[in-house]
Design an enzyme around this catalytic site. Structure first.
Site, PDB file in Angstrom:
ATOM      1  CB  ALA A 160      -1.356   7.490  -4.308  1.00  0.00           C
ATOM      2  N   GLY A 195       0.837  -1.209   0.000  1.00  0.00           N
ATOM      3  CA  GLY A 195       0.000   0.000   0.000  1.00  0.00           C
ATOM      4  C   GLY A 195       0.860   1.243   0.000  1.00  0.00           C
ATOM      5  CG  ASN A 196      -0.124   4.662  -1.751  1.00  0.00           C
ATOM      6  OD1 ASN A 196      -0.807   5.566  -1.297  1.00  0.00           O
ATOM      7  ND2 ASN A 196      -0.487   3.964  -2.822  1.00  0.00           N
ATOM      8  NE  ARG A 197       3.448   8.215   5.308  1.00  0.00           N
ATOM      9  CZ  ARG A 197       4.289   9.186   5.591  1.00  0.00           C
ATOM     10  NH1 ARG A 197       5.518   9.158   5.126  1.00  0.00           N
ATOM     11  NH2 ARG A 197       3.908  10.209   6.338  1.00  0.00           N
ATOM     12  CB  SER A 198      -2.548   8.310  -0.804  1.00  0.00           C
ATOM     13  OG  SER A 198      -3.564   9.207  -1.128  1.00  0.00           O
TER      14      SER A 198
END
Ligand code: CTP
Length: 413
Positions: free
Chosen positions: A283, A216-219
């Site tokens: 994102a 995943g990512n931090r958006s």
């Protein structure tokens, strides 16, 4: 102190207006509550008087010497009616003025927000559809009801949106009418996106390795949600494709929840087919695991780690830009850039704008630290025609307004 009239008509959702009233007063608004007689069947006058700090009347015969049926509307900076029943919507559309609230609606020259709440059948009735269309044509912000549990056993479209989100929408409308109304009527400036369909993506995708693990990512989704809110407050029909965002649904916005880039791509492309603008604030992960294990991946006895083989995801922004579902639509991308030996932030961003083929690219310089989860943002908006607009550090809501200004300038007649 901005003067807000909170109209409340006679629906079961009247109790939610108490929360809206609290939010308005606590954030420094001078609120006059004007309930209808039917609203008082649901929530009594003492509640409204105590929460607003002002006396409450439903008819035009109370304090006649102050001419309340004219004065309240004339002096308001914003009128919000929540909930607006089918009856109130009909009266507003036809200019009927048989109590204090409907008189106030006729005398108000400020922006008006109606948040309808009713059963699905009433909302879908041709009479209500026509009334809503009339009001929207006149520049009234009529908030789409939310879907879900209604009074009684049934579910469907017709719920009053979350009061906190009606509050946010009301604030957007007030802020916009305070800044940009010179020369035109407040309502037409406020709803400059009326009749437009827009799609916004938000959040960060998850690419699953197995049923419990993902990349995943931090958006946070904050900028995308701010864009959706701002567009709804300007009268647009908004679809928000949200990837793993834990924020309340913005009032009046159709929210589609997704997890992976593939799901996000399908939903955005489908909605874009009839949209005037698409803003890719999400994102999406650039890569996903080649396979998703059906069972949870187990640790190996010998202490070795499993190989992680990745494959590239579709570039949604590039696809939207090169295969426009709707001719003449405006496509907006985001870019988080850092400068390096091969070029400055803006040089890299110009190259990305060309590569992606979008009309506008909102560029965040992330060299000095991340913008993830922050309520603030600063950006440069680059246009494919060579122009650029610098947006100084401010709230994500403020940046959202500038982005829609730039999009609106590119809409044809
Ligand atoms: N984006 C997209 N689909 C992807 C990845 C990103 O639509 N699979 C969109 C984002 O929503 C954002 C923009 O593209 O609007 C960001 O560009 P991105 O491709 O993430 O930047 P980089 O990864 O830095 O691009 P490149 O590798 O091409 O430099």
């Amino acid at each position: 102190m901005p003067r807000v009239v909170l109209g409340v008509s006679g629906g079961i959702a009247a109790y939610k207006a108490c929360e809206l009233l609290r939010r308005l007063t606590e954030s420094g608004h001078d609120v006059t509550v004007v309930p209808t007689a039917a609203a008082l069947e649901f929530v009594g006058a003492p509640t409204w008087a105590a929460l607003s700090g002002k006396p409450v009347a439903t008819d035009v015969w109370t304090s006649v010497h102050e001419v309340p049926h004219v004065r309240i509307g004339q002096t308001a900076d914003l009128v919000v009616v929540a909930p607006a029943t089918a009856d109130l919507v009909a009266k507003a559309a036809h200019g009927i003025a048989d109590d204090l609230l409907t008189n106030t609606l006729l005398t108000a020259r400020c922006p008006v927000v109606l948040a309808p709440a009713m059963h699905t059948e009433m909302w879908e009735h041709p009479a209500t559809r026509a009334n809503v269309a009339t009001l929207r044509e006149r520049g009234v912000v009529v908030v789409e009801p939310a879907e879900g549990r209604l009074t009684g056993a049934d579910t469907g479209k017709g719920r009053l949106p979350d009061p906190g989100e009606i509050f946010e929408l009301a604030r957007e409308v007030l802020a916009r009418s305070a800044t940009g109304s010179a020369g035109s009527s407040a309502s037409s400036v406020v709803t400059d996106l009326a009749g437009r369909r827009v799609v916004v993506s938000a959040g960060g995708t998850r690419e699953y390795l197995d049923p419990v693990r993902f990349l995943g990512n931090r958006s946070s989704g904050l900028q995308g949600y701010a864009l959706a809110r701002a567009a709804a407050a300007r009268g647009a029909e908004v679809t928000l494709v949200a990837a793993n965002v834990a924020l309340p649904d913005p009032a009046g916005v159709k929210v589609v929840h997704v997890e992976t880039t593939a799901q996000l791509r399908d939903e955005v492309v489908a909605a874009a087919a009839s949209a005037d603008a698409v803003v890719m604030a999400a994102a999406p992960a650039d890569f996903r695991p080649v396979t998703v294990s059906e069972g949870k991946i187990k640790k190996a006895d010998d202490g070795s780690a499993p190989p992680l083989e990745l494959v590239q995801n579709p570039d949604v922004l590039h696809e939207l830009s090169t295969e426009r579902g709707h001719p003449g639509s405006v496509v907006v991308g985001f870019a988080a850039e850092t400068g390096d030996a091969s070029g400055t932030v803006l040089e890299h961003a110009r190259a990305k704008l060309a590569r992606k083929g979008c009309d506008l690219l909102v560029v965040n310089d992330v060299s000095g630290g991340a913008v993830f989860g922050s309520p603030d943002n600063e950006a440069v908006i680059l246009a494919a025609d060579g122009g650029s607009v610098e947006v100084p550090r401010g709230t994500k809501a403020a940046l959202a307004q500038v982005i829609w200004d730039q999009v609106a300038r590119r809409f044809g007649p």
